[in-house]
Design a protein around this motif. Structure first.
Motif, PDB file in Angstrom:
ATOM      1  N   ILE A   1       0.839  -1.205   0.000  1.00  0.00           N
ATOM      2  CA  ILE A   1       0.000   0.000   0.000  1.00  0.00           C
ATOM      3  C   ILE A   1       0.871   1.250   0.000  1.00  0.00           C
ATOM      4  O   ILE A   1       0.624   2.202  -0.754  1.00  0.00           O
ATOM      5  CB  ILE A   1      -0.945  -0.021   1.220  1.00  0.00           C
ATOM      6  CG1 ILE A   1      -2.027  -1.074   1.042  1.00  0.00           C
ATOM      7  CG2 ILE A   1      -1.593   1.350   1.421  1.00  0.00           C
ATOM      8  CD1 ILE A   1      -2.924  -1.227   2.252  1.00  0.00           C
ATOM      9  N   PHE A   2       1.904   1.255   0.849  1.00  0.00           N
ATOM     10  CA  PHE A   2       2.793   2.418   0.911  1.00  0.00           C
ATOM     11  C   PHE A   2       3.511   2.626  -0.416  1.00  0.00           C
ATOM     12  O   PHE A   2       3.546   3.745  -0.955  1.00  0.00           O
ATOM     13  CB  PHE A   2       3.809   2.235   2.039  1.00  0.00           C
ATOM     14  CG  PHE A   2       4.957   3.197   1.973  1.00  0.00           C
ATOM     15  CD1 PHE A   2       4.794   4.532   2.349  1.00  0.00           C
ATOM     16  CD2 PHE A   2       6.203   2.781   1.517  1.00  0.00           C
ATOM     17  CE1 PHE A   2       5.855   5.425   2.268  1.00  0.00           C
ATOM     18  CE2 PHE A   2       7.268   3.673   1.435  1.00  0.00           C
ATOM     19  CZ  PHE A   2       7.090   4.999   1.815  1.00  0.00           C
ATOM     20  N   PHE A   3       4.107   1.576  -0.956  1.00  0.00           N
ATOM     21  CA  PHE A   3       4.900   1.714  -2.176  1.00  0.00           C
ATOM     22  C   PHE A   3       4.026   2.145  -3.360  1.00  0.00           C
ATOM     23  O   PHE A   3       4.399   3.048  -4.119  1.00  0.00           O
ATOM     24  CB  PHE A   3       5.600   0.393  -2.493  1.00  0.00           C
ATOM     25  CG  PHE A   3       6.851   0.166  -1.708  1.00  0.00           C
ATOM     26  CD1 PHE A   3       8.034   0.793  -2.042  1.00  0.00           C
ATOM     27  CD2 PHE A   3       6.851  -0.677  -0.611  1.00  0.00           C
ATOM     28  CE1 PHE A   3       9.192   0.592  -1.320  1.00  0.00           C
ATOM     29  CE2 PHE A   3       7.997  -0.882   0.131  1.00  0.00           C
ATOM     30  CZ  PHE A   3       9.178  -0.251  -0.217  1.00  0.00           C
ATOM     31  N   VAL A   4       2.870   1.489  -3.530  1.00  0.00           N
ATOM     32  CA  VAL A   4       2.021   1.794  -4.680  1.00  0.00           C
ATOM     33  C   VAL A   4       1.449   3.203  -4.583  1.00  0.00           C
ATOM     34  O   VAL A   4       1.389   3.932  -5.584  1.00  0.00           O
ATOM     35  CB  VAL A   4       0.891   0.747  -4.784  1.00  0.00           C
ATOM     36  CG1 VAL A   4      -0.117   1.139  -5.851  1.00  0.00           C
ATOM     37  CG2 VAL A   4       1.456  -0.627  -5.099  1.00  0.00           C
ATOM     38  N   THR A   5       1.059   3.628  -3.378  1.00  0.00           N
ATOM     39  CA  THR A   5       0.512   4.974  -3.217  1.00  0.00           C
ATOM     40  C   THR A   5       1.581   6.033  -3.458  1.00  0.00           C
ATOM     41  O   THR A   5       1.319   7.051  -4.110  1.00  0.00           O
ATOM     42  CB  THR A   5      -0.085   5.130  -1.810  1.00  0.00           C
ATOM     43  OG1 THR A   5      -1.060   4.111  -1.590  1.00  0.00           O
ATOM     44  CG2 THR A   5      -0.744   6.481  -1.660  1.00  0.00           C
ATOM     45  N   ALA A   6       2.789   5.809  -2.934  1.00  0.00           N
ATOM     46  CA  ALA A   6       3.879   6.760  -3.173  1.00  0.00           C
ATOM     47  C   ALA A   6       4.225   6.839  -4.656  1.00  0.00           C
ATOM     48  O   ALA A   6       4.456   7.927  -5.198  1.00  0.00           O
ATOM     49  CB  ALA A   6       5.110   6.346  -2.361  1.00  0.00           C
ATOM     50  N   GLN A   7       4.250   5.694  -5.317  1.00  0.00           N
ATOM     51  CA  GLN A   7       4.540   5.689  -6.754  1.00  0.00           C
ATOM     52  C   GLN A   7       3.484   6.447  -7.536  1.00  0.00           C
ATOM     53  O   GLN A   7       3.800   7.235  -8.442  1.00  0.00           O
ATOM     54  CB  GLN A   7       4.631   4.250  -7.253  1.00  0.00           C
ATOM     55  CG  GLN A   7       4.971   4.127  -8.738  1.00  0.00           C
ATOM     56  CD  GLN A   7       4.714   2.731  -9.263  1.00  0.00           C
ATOM     57  OE1 GLN A   7       3.668   2.148  -8.991  1.00  0.00           O
ATOM     58  NE2 GLN A   7       5.655   2.191 -10.017  1.00  0.00           N
ATOM     59  N   LEU A   8       2.217   6.242  -7.176  1.00  0.00           N
ATOM     60  CA  LEU A   8       1.128   6.920  -7.880  1.00  0.00           C
ATOM     61  C   LEU A   8       1.189   8.427  -7.650  1.00  0.00           C
ATOM     62  O   LEU A   8       0.904   9.208  -8.560  1.00  0.00           O
ATOM     63  CB  LEU A   8      -0.213   6.361  -7.425  1.00  0.00           C
ATOM     64  CG  LEU A   8      -1.445   6.900  -8.161  1.00  0.00           C
ATOM     65  CD1 LEU A   8      -1.398   6.504  -9.636  1.00  0.00           C
ATOM     66  CD2 LEU A   8      -2.726   6.387  -7.523  1.00  0.00           C
ATOM     67  N   ALA A   9       1.567   8.845  -6.430  1.00  0.00           N
ATOM     68  CA  ALA A   9       1.673  10.272  -6.148  1.00  0.00           C
ATOM     69  C   ALA A   9       2.770  10.905  -7.007  1.00  0.00           C
ATOM     70  O   ALA A   9       2.578  11.991  -7.580  1.00  0.00           O
ATOM     71  CB  ALA A   9       1.956  10.488  -4.667  1.00  0.00           C
ATOM     72  N   LEU A  10       3.917  10.244  -7.124  1.00  0.00           N
ATOM     73  CA  LEU A  10       5.002  10.773  -7.962  1.00  0.00           C
ATOM     74  C   LEU A  10       4.563  10.864  -9.422  1.00  0.00           C
ATOM     75  O   LEU A  10       4.838  11.855 -10.107  1.00  0.00           O
ATOM     76  CB  LEU A  10       6.237   9.874  -7.834  1.00  0.00           C
ATOM     77  CG  LEU A  10       6.932   9.851  -6.460  1.00  0.00           C
ATOM     78  CD1 LEU A  10       8.045   8.815  -6.444  1.00  0.00           C
ATOM     79  CD2 LEU A  10       7.477  11.228  -6.119  1.00  0.00           C
ATOM     80  N   PHE A  11       3.891   9.824  -9.888  1.00  0.00           N
ATOM     81  CA  PHE A  11       3.427   9.849 -11.278  1.00  0.00           C
ATOM     82  C   PHE A  11       2.348  10.908 -11.481  1.00  0.00           C
ATOM     83  O   PHE A  11       2.279  11.537 -12.534  1.00  0.00           O
ATOM     84  CB  PHE A  11       2.885   8.471 -11.658  1.00  0.00           C
ATOM     85  CG  PHE A  11       2.312   8.421 -13.046  1.00  0.00           C
ATOM     86  CD1 PHE A  11       3.140   8.393 -14.154  1.00  0.00           C
ATOM     87  CD2 PHE A  11       0.939   8.405 -13.248  1.00  0.00           C
ATOM     88  CE1 PHE A  11       2.607   8.353 -15.435  1.00  0.00           C
ATOM     89  CE2 PHE A  11       0.410   8.370 -14.515  1.00  0.00           C
ATOM     90  CZ  PHE A  11       1.245   8.336 -15.607  1.00  0.00           C
ATOM     91  N   GLY A  12       1.507  11.107 -10.456  1.00  0.00           N
ATOM     92  CA  GLY A  12       0.430  12.093 -10.578  1.00  0.00           C
ATOM     93  C   GLY A  12       0.960  13.498 -10.780  1.00  0.00           C
ATOM     94  O   GLY A  12       0.428  14.263 -11.598  1.00  0.00           O
ATOM     95  N   PHE A  13       2.023  13.871 -10.052  1.00  0.00           N
ATOM     96  CA  PHE A  13       2.608  15.195 -10.240  1.00  0.00           C
ATOM     97  C   PHE A  13       3.166  15.349 -11.649  1.00  0.00           C
ATOM     98  O   PHE A  13       2.983  16.385 -12.296  1.00  0.00           O
ATOM     99  CB  PHE A  13       3.715  15.428  -9.211  1.00  0.00           C
ATOM    100  CG  PHE A  13       3.208  15.642  -7.811  1.00  0.00           C
ATOM    101  CD1 PHE A  13       2.378  16.711  -7.506  1.00  0.00           C
ATOM    102  CD2 PHE A  13       3.545  14.768  -6.803  1.00  0.00           C
ATOM    103  CE1 PHE A  13       1.896  16.902  -6.224  1.00  0.00           C
ATOM    104  CE2 PHE A  13       3.075  14.939  -5.513  1.00  0.00           C
ATOM    105  CZ  PHE A  13       2.245  16.016  -5.223  1.00  0.00           C
ATOM    106  N   ASP A  14       3.837  14.315 -12.135  1.00  0.00           N
ATOM    107  CA  ASP A  14       4.428  14.376 -13.475  1.00  0.00           C
ATOM    108  C   ASP A  14       3.348  14.423 -14.542  1.00  0.00           C
ATOM    109  O   ASP A  14       3.414  15.213 -15.486  1.00  0.00           O
ATOM    110  CB  ASP A  14       5.335  13.161 -13.681  1.00  0.00           C
ATOM    111  CG  ASP A  14       6.107  13.238 -14.993  1.00  0.00           C
ATOM    112  OD1 ASP A  14       6.503  14.360 -15.373  1.00  0.00           O
ATOM    113  OD2 ASP A  14       6.330  12.196 -15.623  1.00  0.00           O
TER     114      ASP A  14
END
Length: 574
Positions: free
Chosen positions: A54-67
Motif C-alpha cells: 500500500i505504501f509503495f504503490v501509493t507513493a509511486q502513484l503520487a510521484l506519477f500524478g505530479f508528473d
C-alpha cells in the motif's frame, strides 16, 4: 482376535485418520492470518506484504500524478494557445465551463465569415514562428513550411430550390483533399510579386468551388513542433512533441450554423539536446527507477504468493470433493465449491498485474521511450484503488468493521435484483425525457446527458435549474415537463431510494442477529467443526497422537503403512 475383525479395524483406521486430517486442513484453510499464527506460528507474510505494498504503490502513484499533471496541463494550455492563434474571433469566454453556458456555439453563419475564417487560419499558420509566444516551429526537419491541407467532404450531387420546395441529392459522399498554396499577385505599389493567402482566389485558379448546399464538412490540417521545458533540470528534461492540428467546419446538419472546432493530437519525438546544471541530479532519476523496480518486485512476490494460495485452495477443493463423494456418499454442493475461491486474492492478483504493467510503462515514460501517460495512469490508478479496497479484508478481522463488510456481502444479491428492477424504470424515464424534452431542454439533448441529468436529480442536485431551464412557450411540452419531473423525482426519491435503504437495513439487522445467536453453518463448516480444538491446539495434539499410535503398534505392518501415510500427509500440509 479373528483375522476378519483385525482387517476391518486396520481398514477403518486410515479412513478415520484421513477424515480427521482433512477436517484439520479445512479448519486451518478458513482461518484468518491471526488464527493461523496461533495455530502453527506461521508468519502472515501475505498480510504484511499487502500493507507494505500500500505504501509503495501509493507513493509511486503520487510521484506519477505530479508528473502527469504537468504533462496534461501543458497539452491543455497548448490547445488553448492554438485556438487563440488560428481561430478568428476566439474569446476566453469560450474556454470556461459555466452552466448554463453564457455563450453560444463557436460558429460561422455567412459565406464571407467562412472564407475569412479559413484565410485567417492560413495567415496565422504561416506567421506562427513570428507571432506566437510559445516555441512553435514548422514540422519539416529543414524548417521549411509544409502547406496546409484542406479536405472537403460533400455529396456528389446537391441542389436545393427552396422557392418551389424542390431538391436533388445523391447521397454518395466524396472527400477531396488538396494543399492550400499562396496565390501570387502583382503589387503595383511595390512593383513586385507578393504571395497572398486567399482561399476563394486559390479555388478559382484550380477550377474548384464550395457548394454550401452539398458541403458536409471542411477540414484544415497542419502540424507544428514544440519543446516542453517543464521544471528544467537533469531529472525533468524537456520533451519534444509534434502537434497535429485540425480545424473542423461542420455543416452536416445544414441548419445555417457551421460550427468550428479545433483539435490537436500530440506525438512524442526524440529530443537531441542536453541540459547543463551546477547540481548533479542524475542519481535522483536512478533512485526513482530503482523505486519503480522495487514496486515491481513487491507486486511480483505478492502475485506469486496469491497465485500459490489460489492453487492450494483449488487442490484442497478437489481433495474435499473426492472425500465427500467416496467417503460420505454425496457430492459437494456447488456453493461449497465457491467457498474455496478467495475473491480477495483474485482482486490482489488483478491489481498486482496492473501495477507491474503500469510500473513498466512509467519507467519507459521517465526514460523518454514512451508517452503513454493515459494508459499508465489508468493502470496505476485502478491498481491503487484495488489495493486500498484490499484493506477491507483486514478490517474484517474486527467485529465492528466486519458487520459492515458482511452486510455489503450478504445484501449484494438483493441489491443487484433491486437495481435491475429500478433500472427498467430509470431507462424508461431516460428515453422518454430524451425524446420529449431533448429538443427544448439543454439537459436532455442526448441520451447520455439525459441519463446524467436524471441521476443528478435522484441525488437532489440542481432541481430548480432543471425546472427553470425549459422555456415557457405556452406549448403543452412545458406542462408535460412539469408532470414528468415531479413524477420522476417523487418516485425515485421517496419510493425507490427508501426501498433501497430498507434492503440494506434488513440485511444489517440479520447480520446483527447472527452475531447474537450465531451464524448458520455451511456444509463445510459443519464438517470441519467436528474438530473442537482451539487454533493453538489444532496441530499440537493431533501429531502427538499419531506418533503415539505408531509407536504402540509399530510391530504391525498395516499400522506402520498407515502411520507413514498420515505423516506424509501432515508434512505436505505443513
Amino acid at each position: 482376535m479373528p483375522s476378519g475383525e483385525s482387517n476391518s479395524i486396520h481398514s477403518d483406521r486410515p479412513h478415520c485418520q484421513e477424515g480427521d486430517l482433512l477436517r484439520r486442513k479445512l479448519k486451518f484453510f478458513f482461518m484468518n492470518p491471526c488464527e493461523k499464527w496461533r495455530a502453527k506460528r506461521r508468519f502472515p507474510w501475505k498480510m504484511v506484504l499487502q500493507l507494505v505494498k500500500i505504501f509503495f504503490v501509493t507513493a509511486q502513484l503520487a510521484l506519477f500524478g505530479f508528473d502527469r499533471g504537468g504533462h496534461v496541463d501543458f497539452l491543455e494550455k497548448s490547445n488553448i494557445a492554438f485556438k487563440h492563434l488560428f481561430l478568428e474571433g476566439w474569446q476566453p469566454s469560450f474556454e470556461t465551463m459555466p452552466y448554463p453556458p453564457a455563450t453560444g456555439a463557436f460558429a460561422v453563419y455567412t459565406i464571407p465569415e467562412f472564407f475569412s475564417s479559413v484565410n485567417y487560419a492560413l495567415r496565422q499558420y504561416n506567421l506562427t514562428e513570428k507571432v506566437a509566444i510559445g516555441t512553435y516551429h514548422f514540422s519539416n526537419p529543414n524548417a521549411t513550411k509544409p502547406p496546409v491541407v484542406m479536405c472537403n467532404t460533400f455529396y456528389k450531387i446537391g441542389k436545393i430550390s427552396a422557392h418551389n420546395q424542390s431538391f436533388l441529392f445523391d447521397d454518395t459522399k466524396i472527400e477531396d483533399c488538396f494543399q492550400l498554396l499562396p496565390v501570387i499577385e502583382y503589387d503595383e505599389s511595390t512593383q513586385s510579386a507578393v504571395a497572398i493567402y486567399d482561399v476563394e482566389k486559390f479555388l478559382l485558379l484550380r477550377n474548384k468551388s464550395i457548394n454550401f448546399d452539398s458541403i458536409i464538412s471542411v477540414e484544415l490540417k497542419f502540424s507544428v513542433k514544440t519543446v516542453h521545458l517543464r521544471k528544467l533540470s537533469k531529472v525533468h528534461t524537456p520533451d519534444c512533441f509534434r502537434f497535429n492540428i485540425s480545424i473542423f467546419y461542420d455543416n452536416s446538419l445544414h441548419n445555417g450554423q457551421m460550427t468550428v472546432a479545433l483539435s490537436c493530437s500530440q506525438e512524442m519525438l526524440k529530443c537531441n539536446g542536453k541540459v547543463t546544471s551546477d547540481v548533479d541530479e542524475g542519481p535522483l532519476l536512478t533512485l526513482v527507477t530503482i523505486f519503480d523496480a522495487i514496486v515491481i518486485l513487491v507486486s511480483s512476490v505478492s502475485l506469486f504468493l496469491c497465485c500459490r494460495s489460489l492453487h492450494r485452495g483449488n487442490q484442497l477443493r478437489k481433495e474435499t470433493s473426492v472425500f465427500f463423494e467416496e467417503r460420505l456418499n454425496h457430492p459437494l454442493q456447488v456453493h461449497s465449491h465457491f467457498e474455496f475461491v478467495n475473491f480477495w486474492y483474485i482482486m490482489i492478483v488483478i491489481n498486482d498485474l496492473m501495477t507491474i504493467v503500469g510500473s513498466g510503462l512509467k519507467i519507459r515514460i521517465e526514460n523518454k521511450e514512451s508517452a503513454a501517460y493515459e494508459a499508465c495512469g489508468v493502470l496505476l490508478g485502478t491498481a491503487n484503488l484495488l489495493v486500498w479496497f484490499g484493506v477491507l479484508r483486514y478490517l474484517g478481522f474486527f467485529e465492528k468493521y466486519n458487520i459492515l463488510i458482511l452486510t455489503m456481502k450478504k445484501s449484494a444479491p438483493n441489491i443487484l435484483r433491486f437495481l435491475v428492477c429500478a433500472g427498467v424504470f430509470y431507462f424508461g424515464f431516460t428515453v422518454c425525457g430524451w425524446v420529449v424534452l431533448g429538443p427544448y431542454h439543454l439537459k436532455f439533448r442526448t441520451l447520455s446527458v439525459a441519463s446524467e441529468c436524471l441521476f443528478a436529480l435522484v441525488n437532489g442536485d440542481e432541481l430548480y435549474v432543471t425546472f427553470a431551464t425549459i422555456p415557457n412557450t405556452g406549448s403543452y411540452v412545458w406542462w408535460y415537463s412539469r408532470v414528468f419531473l415531479y413524477v420522476f423525482i417523487s418516485f425515485f426519491i421517496y419510493v425507490v431510494l427508501s426501498v433501497f435503504i430498507s434492503v440494506i437495513m434488513d440485511t444489517y439487522e440479520t447480520i446483527k442477529s447472527y452475531y447474537e445467536h450465531g451464524f448458520p453453518k455451511t456444509e463445510l463448516q459443519q464438517f470441519y467443526d467436528q474438530i473442537t480444538d482451539e487454533a493453538h491446539e489444532l496441530f499440537t495434539q493431533h501429531p502427538k497422537q499419531s506418533r503415539g499410535s505408531c509407536c504402540l503398534c509399530g510391530c504391525i505392518p498395516a499400522c506402520i503403512a498407515s502411520c507413514r501415510n498420515c505423516a506424509s500427509s501432515r508434512d505436505s500440509m505443513e
